[in-house]
Design an enzyme around this catalytic site. Structure first.
Site, short mmCIF file in Angstrom:
data_model
loop_
_atom_site.label_atom_id
_atom_site.label_comp_id
_atom_site.label_asym_id
_atom_site.label_seq_id
_atom_site.Cartn_x
_atom_site.Cartn_y
_atom_site.Cartn_z
N VAL A 11 0.83 -1.21 0.00
CA VAL A 11 0.00 0.00 0.00
C VAL A 11 0.86 1.26 0.00
CG1 VAL A 11 -1.63 1.33 1.40
CG2 VAL A 11 -2.01 -1.10 1.03
N THR A 121 -5.50 -0.50 7.41
CA THR A 121 -6.84 -0.93 7.81
C THR A 121 -6.84 -1.11 9.33
OG1 THR A 121 -7.10 -2.05 5.71
CG2 THR A 121 -8.59 -2.73 7.48
N PHE A 155 -8.48 0.94 -0.88
CA PHE A 155 -9.28 -0.14 -1.48
C PHE A 155 -8.58 -0.79 -2.67
CE2 PHE A 155 -12.22 2.62 0.76
CZ PHE A 155 -13.00 1.71 1.46
N GLU A 158 -4.37 -5.87 -5.07
CA GLU A 158 -3.05 -6.28 -5.55
C GLU A 158 -3.22 -6.85 -6.96
OE1 GLU A 158 -1.05 -8.83 -2.76
OE2 GLU A 158 -1.35 -7.40 -1.14
N ASN A 214 -14.59 -5.27 2.86
CA ASN A 214 -13.89 -6.55 2.73
C ASN A 214 -14.74 -7.71 3.23
OD1 ASN A 214 -11.71 -5.58 1.43
ND2 ASN A 214 -10.28 -5.72 3.14
N TYR A 257 -17.28 -16.23 -7.73
CA TYR A 257 -16.59 -17.41 -8.27
C TYR A 257 -16.26 -18.35 -7.12
CZ TYR A 257 -16.01 -15.09 -12.74
OH TYR A 257 -16.25 -14.50 -13.93
N GLY A 259 -14.30 -21.47 -5.32
CA GLY A 259 -12.91 -21.89 -5.47
C GLY A 259 -12.42 -22.61 -4.24
N CYS A 266 -5.62 -9.39 3.27
CA CYS A 266 -6.73 -8.56 3.75
C CYS A 266 -7.97 -9.34 4.19
CB CYS A 266 -7.09 -7.54 2.68
SG CYS A 266 -5.78 -6.34 2.42
#
Ligand SMILES: NC(=O)c1ccc[n+]([C@@H]2O[C@H](COP(=O)([O-])OP(=O)(O)OC[C@H]3O[C@@H](n4cnc5c(N)ncnc54)[C@H](O)[C@@H]3O)[C@@H](O)[C@H]2O)c1
Length: 449
Positions: A11, A121, A155, A158, A214, A257, A259, A266
């Protein structure tokens, strides 16, 4: 404008570099001497697309400096960003030691009014602690200097961090001070030229907004994982369900999605921190607890499928792994699903050969060095090398280069053509036609559900 950024990680570095893009002068401070030395040479310690040219050009133009000296960094700073880590403590709450250490160092060196901007955060109420820490140091120095503490949660994602910083959906500024609001609006104006996306609110509201964002995204993923696991048991292909619900504009396609579990620096820690905050306020966070436990269980799902497929006999099997980073576009291994699966496989007696386009170096730090030394784990530089003689292949990170591989070559290399697709990248019917035994997440394959 003159800006100091304390903490030069994902960040801090992106923030500092992107501020220089608008002509600002930025000093990035860190306590990690090794990191600073690399940065001064123009080496970027993380993999983040688009960041290197910005950093190199800013260094060349004298706009970006790296230092371990907070005092020197604060000499001309009008804005001081805190962008240090807030890892989970033992109780799941955010560990504020780095934020408060940064705040104290600001208090020890502040010479004139500045806006202290918290980008880390942090739990609701931290801005007040930061103010207190700075004030204590000023009292110790017998100095009276005005300053404002603002919450400005980050926000960025990555992998697309530069793009996110340069063209943010919104910029949240938590402050009760008119002076700080004006300064923050000036600083961010060039990033918000097309429309006014600066949202000003109370400091505590801004701190909570980051966690709520988040937690909401993590909730969508855990919800979809729960649906997928049910689909597996009922002969339903969750990918059809995903498209069926995503086309509803009230729902949309993002973050649905299924997974092998979410990771990264985060979501896991922020959901845990919000659970901790809830408990501190005598509130039972039923949904957040479910989101967190579903995710922990989801990281086991592939191992359980493999164990069932091999009839509990994983010892001596060779498994090829594609993808190690917690998501594509980064070399970040924090809380990656790959770590959980690879450890479980090796502990069950399997040997693992793994490949990732950028995360091999960071991955090597996640596993016991003796595993790498004795070959229980090999981290290889070529995608197809990990498949030589493999009893099964597992896809864990959905890098684009894994989407259309040479399936014939894969089959030729593997001892048995078995694919466990942790990110539902492949079409089950096409895989069957290629001659693979294929298992995704929630694709309705009851035999190994
Ligand atoms: N990584 C992300 O995608 C992301 C996105 C949004 C928000 N955040 C939040 O931003 C914060 C930073 O995250 P990160 O991923 O950049 O962390 P990071 O671990 O990559 O970087 C933190 C840096 O701070 C340095 N540091 C620690 N204490 C210091 C001190 N007292 N003085 C100077 N430097 C110090 C460390 O050496 C390290 O380089 C966290 O609160 C995180 O939750 C991260």
């Amino acid at each position: 404008m003159h800006i100091a950024v304390i903490g030069t990680g994902y960040v801090g570095l992106v923030t500092g570099a992107c501020f220089t893009e608008m002509g600002n002068d930025v000093v990035c401070v860190d306590v990690d001497e090794n990191k600073l030395a690399r940065l001064r040479r123009g080496e970027i310690p993380i993999y983040e697309p688009g960041l290197e040219p910005i950093v190199s050009s800013a260094i060349a133009n004298g706009l970006l400096h790296f230092s371990d000296d907070v005092g020197a960094a604060l000499t001309r700073a009008e804005y001081v960003f805190i962008a240090v880590g807030t890892p989970p403590g033992e109780d799941g709450g955010a560990d504020l030691q780095y934020v408060l250490a940064a705040a104290r160092s600001i208090g020890r060196h502040l010479q004139h009014y500045a806006v202290i901007v918290n980008k880390s955060t942090v739990p609701v109420g931290t801005a007040e602690q930061v103010r207190e820490a700075i004030e204590q140091e000023l009292i110790r120095r017998d100095m009276k200097i005005e300053f404002d503490v603002v919450s400005n949660p980050e926000f960025l994602k990555e992998g697309v961090a530069v793009e996110d910083f340069m063209r943010p959906d919104r910029v949240i500024v938590g402050t009760d001070s008119e002076r700080a609001r004006e300064r923050m609006a000036l600083l961010y104006a060039p990033y918000l030229m097309s429309s006014d996306r600066l949202l000003v609110m109370g400091v505590r509201d801004a701190e909570m907004t980051k966690y709520a964002a988040n937690a909401m995204l993590a909730t969508r993923i855990s919800f979809m994982n729960e649906v997928a696991n049910l689909c597996d048991r009922m002969g339903v292909d969750v990918d059809n369900v995903r498209r069926g619900i995503g086309s509803d504009r009230r729902i949309g396609y993002s973050f649905i999605y299924p997974g092998c579990g979410y990771g990264g620096s985060c979501f896991p820690k922020d959901v845990k921190a919000l659970i901790h905050m809830s408990r501190e306020h005598a509130f039972e966070p039923l949904m957040l607890e479910a989101v967190e436990s579903r995710n922990q269980r989801q990281k086991q799902v592939l191992f359980e499928k493999m164990e069932r497929f091999f009839g509990g006999e994983l010892a001596g099997r060779q498994i090829g792994v594609w993808g190690l980073a917690f998501k594509p576009g980064t070399d970040d291994m924090r809380e990656a699903s790959s770590v959980v699966l690879i450890k479980a496989l090796i502990e069950a007696g399997a040997r693992v050969k793994a490949y990732d386009p950028v995360a091999l170096e960071s991955a090597a730090r996640e596993f016991p060095s003796e595993w790498l030394a004795d070959g229980r784990l090999s981290l290889l530089e070529y995608q197809y090398d990990v498949l030589k003689g493999a009893d099964a292949m597992v896809l864990l990170t959905e890098w684009k280069r894994f989407r259309q591989p040479d399936f014939e070559a894969m089959k030729d290399l593997m001892r048995t053509p078995v694919v466990f697709d942790g990110r539902n990248q492949y079409d089950p019917h096409a895989m069957a036609e290629y001659g693979f035994c294929y298992f995704g997440i929630g694709r309705g394959n009851r035999s190994v559900a």
